[in-house]
Design an enzyme around this catalytic site. Structure first.
Site, PDB file in Angstrom:
ATOM      1  N   LEU A   1       2.042  -5.215  -3.253  1.00  0.00           N
ATOM      2  CA  LEU A   1       2.258  -3.828  -2.806  1.00  0.00           C
ATOM      3  C   LEU A   1       2.080  -3.729  -1.294  1.00  0.00           C
ATOM      4  CD1 LEU A   1      -0.248  -2.409  -5.459  1.00  0.00           C
ATOM      5  CD2 LEU A   1       2.184  -2.787  -5.802  1.00  0.00           C
ATOM      6  N   ASP A   2       3.103  -4.073  -0.569  1.00  0.00           N
ATOM      7  CA  ASP A   2       2.976  -4.155   0.888  1.00  0.00           C
ATOM      8  C   ASP A   2       3.733  -3.032   1.568  1.00  0.00           C
ATOM      9  OD1 ASP A   2       3.656  -6.807   3.340  1.00  0.00           O
ATOM     10  OD2 ASP A   2       2.220  -5.171   3.301  1.00  0.00           O
TER      11      ASP A   2
END
Lengths: 297, 262
Positions: A73-74
């Site tokens: 989850l960047d």
């Protein structure tokens, strides 16, 4: 009005029907009508739970959907910066997406969803940000227990628990115990996880077993290490598809051992902007790839 | 008058029409995505030729010092065509890359090691270059296969296990002082493995996957899918390396904002 309608319908027919024949010639794989309808229903927030049980699982396997999807989850901070918002607001927006996307994936037939929420290296971030993230994890895990139970999602948290606060550990235990009986959908949240640490702790566990005489030293092989990794809690420990948002093209110490034959997909979209349309694109891309798992064809 | 049967028939027809409409929609989406990839592939090919001909200024100079170790993963089918691999290595030598790890899962390139070293000018085996890990004038090559991945970790883990079992206070010791990253690195070196983490991994094959490249070494490696080795282009290679030199990694922390230079 009638002439406009007939023009539009003629145009659509001229576009869609040739596309149908061309796609047949290209042998483009297709997901089932059930899944298309499910996806459209999900888009309209009218998920029909009754359609998901029974024989649909078998059909989905046949139609090349990933059983295990892992997501890094960047992009929360960059998303917030683009909008002139604080880092915390970025993480808040990201957390709202997490449950939504995970449920969409389960609805489409994915059995296991892994989320790389916090890496060991993230401890190096500013203290305020780390504190905020830890309190956010605690709040989300605790408050969503009824939701997970309603949708029969088993939740497991993997990672090094030695640096985690007692209150967060309490929430983790609560959500794991409250959902342990569910089997069809598994959400794995990686908090303070490191791929190298995972391999090392597997070796340590094996060493303890060898010391206690439970296994012989000669029995140690890759399969034994597989069984001791943190992902052994899942029926599908190796991800079929790993998505890292924000355009970065690396796996940053996530699932190093498990990702040998994992399809890697690096969309340019930031995590809070990742939605069903992006996942549809990912799924289309995934279905068009040919995986051989290192074997000759 | 009984309206139930006609209503059932009508709703069934409507359901079938909707299903057919959704079917067409899905086909359409697949076509659109396929066409998008075809068009972007054409643009990439044109750009790649322009880069190869030196027409794009920004690729004319690359800060190659940033790329200390490059790894190349080759699909097993592609690995059978050693001439393409040799051509790739010659390009990398021209660009100035000093150290390359060549991986294929079945070890086919390992078997062709001697021919590759002979055909690639100024190439040496990595083990022969000493601790610097690079040849001053040419290129140091390393040949890697799946046996260097999980099998090697198992062997290294066995070394640590023996050390742990022989330790003087096994009762109290949970293995914290034996099973650490540096100890496993050391054990991997003992079994003959290189533990250097490649900065950039280029994947040549139909699948965007590292195909079993040594997991221990992939922690922060940039992974770029280059497509089929048969269709490799010098311009695409230059672009991938140039893009890498513009990447700034935070390594999970927030020292500075991540950005690309282009």
């Amino acid at each position: 009005m009638l002439s406009i309608l007939s023009t539009v319908l003629t145009f659509l027919a001229l576009i869609l029907i040739p596309c149908l024949f061309i796609s047949r010639r290209l042998s483009v794989p297709l997901i089932s009508f059930t899944n298309i309808r499910r996806l459209i229903n999900v888009a309209a927030s009218q998920c029909d739970e009754e359609e998901e049980s029974g024989t649909s699982g078998k059909k989905e396997k046949q139609e090349r959907l990933p059983n295990h999807v892992a997501i890094i989850l960047d992009g929360n901070r960059r998303w917030a910066k683009k909008r002139g918002q604080s880092t915390e607001e970025g993480h808040e927006a990201g957390s709202r997406k997490v449950i939504k996307i995970a449920m969409d994936l389960f609805t489409l037939g994915t059995k296991t969803v892994s989320l790389f929420a916090f890496s060991t290296e993230n401890w190096g971030r500013p203290e305020d940000e780390v504190k905020y993230l830890m309190s956010m994890f605690e709040k989300v895990l605790k408050s969503e227990i009824p939701y997970f139970q309603r949708h029969e999602v088993k939740v497991s948290v993997i990672g090094n628990r030695t640096n985690i606060s007692e209150s967060l550990l309490g929430s983790i235990r609560e959500v794991e115990e409250g959902t342990m009986s569910y089997k069809d959908r598994h959400l794995i949240v990686a908090i303070d996880y490191s791929g190298r640490f995972d391999i090392l702790q597997a070796c340590k566990n094996i060493a303890k077993k060898a010391k206690n005489g439970l296994i012989q030293v000669e029995d140690i092989d890759e399969n034994l290490i597989d069984k001791e990794l943190m992902t052994s809690c899942s029926e599908f420990p190796n991800p079929d598809l790993l998505i890292r948002t924000s355009g970065e093209q690396r796996i940053s110490n996530f699932y190093l051992w498990q990702s040998a034959y994992t399809e890697l997909y690096f969309p340019n979209v930031l995590w809070p902007d990742f939605d069903k349309a992006e996942y549809l694109k990912t799924l289309t891309w995934y279905q068009q790839r040919e995986r051989r798992f290192g074997r000759r064809v | 008058m009984d309206f139930t049967d006609p209503m059932l028939v009508l709703s069934s027809w409507i359901g079938q029409i909707v299903d057919f409409g959704l079917y067409l929609l899905w086909r359409f989406i697949h076509i659109v995505v396929t066409l998008w990839y075809i068009v972007s592939g054409i643009f990439e090919a044109i750009e790649s030729y322009a880069i190869s001909l030196g027409l794009v200024q920004k690729y004319s100079s690359i800060d190659i010092e940033k790329l200390k170790c490059l790894a190349v993963v080759v699909d097993i089918e592609a690995a059978q065509d050693v001439s393409k691999v040799i051509e790739l290595l010659q390009w990398l030598t021209t660009i100035g890359v000093k150290q390359v790890g060549l991986f294929d899962s079945q070890g086919l390139l390992k078997k062709s090691k001697d021919m590759i070293l002979e055909m690639v000018p100024r190439s040496v085996l990595l083990q022969e270059t000493g601790e610097e890990g690079s040849s001053p004038d040419g290129i140091a090559l390393e040949f890697i296969s799946s046996s260097d991945n999980k099998e090697a970790v198992v062997k290294a883990a066995n070394i640590l296990l023996h050390k742990y079992l022989k330790s003087s206070h096994p009762g109290n010791d949970e293995g914290e002082n034996v099973f650490t990253e540096s100890h496993l690195n050391e054990a991997l070196r003992v079994v003959g493995e290189n533990v250097h983490v490649p900065d950039l991994l280029l994947v040549y094959g139909p699948v965007r996957s590292h195909l079993g490249f040594p997991a221990w070494r992939l922690r922060y490696t940039e992974i770029v899918h280059m497509g089929s080795l048969r269709c490799m282009r010098y311009g695409s290679l230059l672009k991938a390396i140039h893009r890498f030199t513009g990447v700034r990694q935070n390594y999970g922390k927030s020292f500075f904002l991540h950005c690309y230079t282009d």
